[in-house]
Write an enzyme that holds these catalytic residues in place. Structure first.
Site, PDB file in Angstrom:
ATOM      1  CG  ASP A  13      38.525  34.552  41.429  1.00 48.51           C
ATOM      2  OD1 ASP A  13      38.013  33.775  42.237  1.00 48.51           O
ATOM      3  OD2 ASP A  13      37.865  35.363  40.747  1.00 48.51           O
ATOM      4  CE  LYS A  16      40.720  33.588  48.141  1.00 44.63           C
ATOM      5  NZ  LYS A  16      40.725  34.252  46.812  1.00 44.63           N
ATOM      6  N   GLY A  40      34.726  31.016  45.230  1.00 43.46           N
ATOM      7  CA  GLY A  40      34.799  29.850  44.360  1.00 43.46           C
ATOM      8  C   GLY A  40      36.241  29.401  44.314  1.00 43.46           C
ATOM      9  CG  HIS A  41      38.112  28.869  47.293  1.00 43.47           C
ATOM     10  ND1 HIS A  41      38.105  28.896  48.658  1.00 43.47           N
ATOM     11  CD2 HIS A  41      37.987  30.154  46.906  1.00 43.47           C
ATOM     12  CE1 HIS A  41      37.962  30.146  49.078  1.00 43.47           C
ATOM     13  NE2 HIS A  41      37.882  30.930  48.038  1.00 43.47           N
ATOM     14  CD  GLN A 223      34.832  36.845  49.300  1.00 45.57           C
ATOM     15  OE1 GLN A 223      34.851  37.010  50.509  1.00 45.57           O
ATOM     16  NE2 GLN A 223      34.208  35.836  48.755  1.00 45.57           N
ATOM     17  N   GLY A 301      30.599  31.968  36.425  1.00 41.48           N
ATOM     18  CA  GLY A 301      31.019  31.687  35.052  1.00 41.48           C
ATOM     19  C   GLY A 301      31.384  32.940  34.263  1.00 41.48           C
TER      20      GLY A 301
HETATM   21  P1  GDP Z   1      40.691  31.188  44.645  1.00 40.83           P
HETATM   22  O1  GDP Z   1      39.324  31.782  44.602  1.00 40.83           O
HETATM   23  O2  GDP Z   1      41.707  32.130  45.157  1.00 40.83           O
HETATM   24  O3  GDP Z   1      40.735  29.863  45.342  1.00 40.83           O
HETATM   25  O4  GDP Z   1      41.076  30.907  43.133  1.00 40.83           O
HETATM   26  P2  GDP Z   1      40.153  30.220  41.998  1.00 40.83           P
HETATM   27  O5  GDP Z   1      40.125  28.764  42.256  1.00 40.83           O
HETATM   28  O6  GDP Z   1      38.867  30.950  41.870  1.00 40.83           O
HETATM   29  O7  GDP Z   1      40.965  30.600  40.704  1.00 40.83           O
HETATM   30  C1  GDP Z   1      42.279  30.176  40.511  1.00 40.83           C
HETATM   31  C2  GDP Z   1      42.311  29.285  39.254  1.00 40.83           C
HETATM   32  O8  GDP Z   1      43.651  29.105  38.859  1.00 40.83           O
HETATM   33  C3  GDP Z   1      41.769  27.892  39.486  1.00 40.83           C
HETATM   34  O9  GDP Z   1      41.183  27.445  38.306  1.00 40.83           O
HETATM   35  C4  GDP Z   1      43.006  27.073  39.815  1.00 40.83           C
HETATM   36  O10 GDP Z   1      42.861  25.703  39.485  1.00 40.83           O
HETATM   37  C5  GDP Z   1      44.027  27.738  38.942  1.00 40.83           C
HETATM   38  N1  GDP Z   1      45.401  27.745  39.463  1.00 40.83           N
HETATM   39  C6  GDP Z   1      45.836  27.849  40.747  1.00 40.83           C
HETATM   40  N2  GDP Z   1      47.193  27.921  40.778  1.00 40.83           N
HETATM   41  C7  GDP Z   1      47.603  27.856  39.499  1.00 40.83           C
HETATM   42  C8  GDP Z   1      48.895  27.911  38.873  1.00 40.83           C
HETATM   43  O11 GDP Z   1      49.925  28.062  39.507  1.00 40.83           O
HETATM   44  N3  GDP Z   1      48.915  27.839  37.507  1.00 40.83           N
HETATM   45  C9  GDP Z   1      47.787  27.723  36.756  1.00 40.83           C
HETATM   46  N4  GDP Z   1      47.916  27.665  35.435  1.00 40.83           N
HETATM   47  N5  GDP Z   1      46.563  27.669  37.310  1.00 40.83           N
HETATM   48  C10 GDP Z   1      46.482  27.750  38.651  1.00 40.83           C
HETATM   49  P1  IMO Z   2      37.160  34.014  45.870  1.00 40.70           P
HETATM   50  O1  IMO Z   2      37.140  33.512  47.295  1.00 40.70           O
HETATM   51  C1  IMO Z   2      36.495  37.215  43.009  1.00 40.70           C
HETATM   52  C2  IMO Z   2      33.337  40.086  43.944  1.00 40.70           C
HETATM   53  C3  IMO Z   2      32.123  40.091  43.032  1.00 40.70           C
HETATM   54  C4  IMO Z   2      31.752  41.563  43.114  1.00 40.70           C
HETATM   55  C5  IMO Z   2      32.058  41.905  44.571  1.00 40.70           C
HETATM   56  C6  IMO Z   2      30.832  41.876  45.480  1.00 40.70           C
HETATM   57  O2  IMO Z   2      36.842  32.953  44.865  1.00 40.70           O
HETATM   58  O3  IMO Z   2      38.424  34.731  45.594  1.00 40.70           O
HETATM   59  P2  IMO Z   2      29.422  39.889  46.544  1.00 40.70           P
HETATM   60  O4  IMO Z   2      28.641  38.792  45.892  1.00 40.70           O
HETATM   61  O5  IMO Z   2      30.507  39.402  47.442  1.00 40.70           O
HETATM   62  O6  IMO Z   2      28.560  40.922  47.210  1.00 40.70           O
HETATM   63  O7  IMO Z   2      30.124  40.660  45.307  1.00 40.70           O
HETATM   64  O8  IMO Z   2      33.002  40.962  45.015  1.00 40.70           O
HETATM   65  N1  IMO Z   2      33.659  38.765  44.537  1.00 40.70           N
HETATM   66  C7  IMO Z   2      34.683  37.998  44.138  1.00 40.70           C
HETATM   67  N2  IMO Z   2      35.561  38.168  43.132  1.00 40.70           N
HETATM   68  N3  IMO Z   2      36.607  36.150  43.835  1.00 40.70           N
HETATM   69  C8  IMO Z   2      35.753  35.970  44.865  1.00 40.70           C
HETATM   70  O9  IMO Z   2      35.907  35.011  45.788  1.00 40.70           O
HETATM   71  C9  IMO Z   2      34.702  36.905  45.032  1.00 40.70           C
HETATM   72  N4  IMO Z   2      33.685  37.042  45.908  1.00 40.70           N
HETATM   73  C10 IMO Z   2      33.059  38.186  45.601  1.00 40.70           C
HETATM   74  O10 IMO Z   2      32.460  39.697  41.733  1.00 40.70           O
HETATM   75  O11 IMO Z   2      32.628  42.319  42.307  1.00 40.70           O
HETATM   76 MG    MG Z   3      37.729  32.085  43.294  1.00 37.46          MG
END
Ligand code: GDP
Ligand code: IMO
Ligand code: MG
Length: 429
Positions: A13, A16, A40-41, A223, A301
């Site tokens: 998170d 990426k 989750g991206h 991840q 969530g």
């Molecule tokens: P990922 O799993 O690495 O793709 O990241 P996620 O999408 O799960 O979580 C990143 C969250 O931060 C998302 O809600 C993005 O929309 C948000 N985000 C990404 N870059 C920025 C930033 O520079 N500033 C802020 N405020 N939010 C960001």
């Molecule tokens: P992105 O790509 C954050 C965490 C889960 C749990 C552990 C194992 O959005 O960064 P799993 O279901 O993979 O066996 O769970 O890994 N986890 C993540 N945490 N971002 C993710 O993906 C994750 N994918 C798995 O919360 O701790």
């Molecule tokens: Mg994510």
């Protein structure tokens, strides 16, 4: 070498998806190489929000998007994600989307097992996403998996199903669960097969052609390094290798093709699920980070745990993954703090550590050593050039860079695609 490999350098998170989407317009192909729909991206383009789990983040910009063999694929999750995105106006065709025919499948029995184990583990649970990721990878290395290519041979699937179900039925019996309903499973596979097979192909061959044509390939990790099954906070990890090296084995292109390694790094730290987190904050600052950063999981969530930036783990991730440069994201979330802290080392039983030790009990017991910096009161949200950043934010970024021994290539200042500062173009390196 014009290719780029994007990986998360913390616990996932890091942002990426945003960075991959931003880079995708400069790439000719985007390839997912590990993980599954546990990812989750979130992408935000002109105010429109796209949430992706399994599809490569290049799909939204129309770039050729590929699911490599290293991914575990839930065909039903894929179908509903494709339909959801099509409903948002994204075009997904066999021209712009391909799935490796040697990709293992996540089946309902995997999700069942994931849930049963977590429920039985009580307080010791991993906190998985419940998507069946771990059990599916176990069956892959156990040589029992049903793969995408098997969907074209359902009439001869019986011996494979025998082996797979024998394994699962024994485990299910231990949880007082009925055996797998084989007839129902086969019927479900028959129904979903045409949808998946439309996109299935030898991806390694497609990538070889793309590479020969001189195209730019963007590898999209899911991840983060601290969730890597070898290098992460074991056993509180995911079941795949999340490090950059997997881009090669998980796609079928050699390690000489993975190019610039771009580590995505959040300007503070978050984690979802259980496991050690040395800089975790249970106080008002942690609350503020979570609220300002909207730190809730895209997939489940769940509220993400929040803490100060931990330079120790990021330095370690950058070394392990051979990170060439980082994208520092969510700098804007630190706006308005009077002071900000960075963890520069750990203390454990009177000894100072400059790395995270391997043993789970040690990882849980380390105490962060902080250095404190003056914060900044001006907003960085939406900044698109270095000159737009307040002096203290620049000092913070420079200190991060110094401590992790890796240069900053990009800075992200909001969820919006174009609110990104380019310091060093990874595709030009
Ligand atoms: P990922 O799993 O690495 O793709 O990241 P996620 O999408 O799960 O979580 C990143 C969250 O931060 C998302 O809600 C993005 O929309 C948000 N985000 C990404 N870059 C920025 C930033 O520079 N500033 C802020 N405020 N939010 C960001
Ligand atoms: P992105 O790509 C954050 C965490 C889960 C749990 C552990 C194992 O959005 O960064 P799993 O279901 O993979 O066996 O769970 O890994 N986890 C993540 N945490 N971002 C993710 O993906 C994750 N994918 C798995 O919360 O701790
Ligand atoms: Mg994510």
């Amino acid at each position: 070498m014009a290719n780029v490999t994007v990986i998360g350098a913390q616990w996932g998170d890091e942002g990426k998806g945003k960075i991959v989407d931003w880079l995708a317009s400069r790439a000719d192909a985007v390839v997912r190489f590990q993980g599954g729909h546990n990812a989750g991206h979130t992408l935000v383009i002109d105010g429109h929000v796209f949430k992706l789990s399994l599809l490569p983040s290049g799909i939204v910009s129309g770039t050729l998007s590929i699911i490599g063999n290293g991914v575990v694929l839930d065909p039903w999750a894929l179908k509903s994600e494709v339909e959801k995105l099509e409903g948002q106006g994204v075009s997904i065709t066999d021209d712009n989307f391909a799935i490796a025919d040697n990709c293992p499948l996540i089946l309902p029995m995997h999700r069942d097992l994931d849930g049963l184990r977590e429920a039985a583990a009580g307080k010791g649970k991993i906190g998985t996403t419940g998507r069946g990721i771990g059990p599916a990878y176990e069956d892959k290395v156990g040589r029992r998996a049903i793969r995408v290519c098997d969907l074209a041979h359902l009439d001869t699937l019986d011996p494979q199903l025998d082996r797979l179900c024998a394994h699962h039925d024994a485990l299910r019996a231990g949880f007082d669960q009925p055996p797998v309903d084989r007839a129902a499973l086969l019927e479900e596979l028959r129904e979903i097969a045409p949808f998946v097979m439309r996109f299935a192909q030898p991806v390694w061959k497609r990538l070889k052609k793309v590479k020969r044509a001189g195209a730019k390939i963007l590898f999209e990790g899911a991840q983060g390094v601290l969730l890597d099954v070898d290098h992460g906070t074991y056993p509180f990890v995911t079941s795949s290798n999340t490090v950059s090296g997997t881009a090669a084995s998980g796609s079928g292109l050699g390690p000489n093709s993975t190019g610039f390694v771009l580590g995505i790094v959040k300007a503070y730290t978050t984690r979802v699920g259980s496991g050690p987190f040395p800089t975790e904050l249970d106080d008002a600052d942690g609350q503020t980070l979570g609220e300002r950063g909207h730190e809730f999981g895209v997939v489940t969530g769940r509220k993400r745990r929040c803490g100060w930036f931990d330079a120790v783990i990021v330095r370690q991730s950058c070394a392990i993954s051979g990170v060439t440069g980082i994208a520092l994201t969510k700098v804007d979330v630190l706006d308005g703090f009077e002071t900000v802290k960075i963890c520069t080392g750990y203390r454990l039983r009177g000894k100072v550590y400059d790395y995270l030790p391997a043993h789970a009990a040690d990882q849980a017991a380390v105490e962060p050593i902080y250095e404190e910096m003056e914060g900044w009161q001006q907003t960085t949200a939406g900044a698109r050039s270095w000159a737009d950043l307040p002096a203290n934010a620049i000092k913070y970024i420079q200190r991060v860079q110094e401590l992790i021994e890796t240069p900053v290539a990009l800075v992200s200042t909001s969820p919006e695609r174009d609110d990104t500062i380019l310091v060093r173009d990874p595709f030009m390196d």
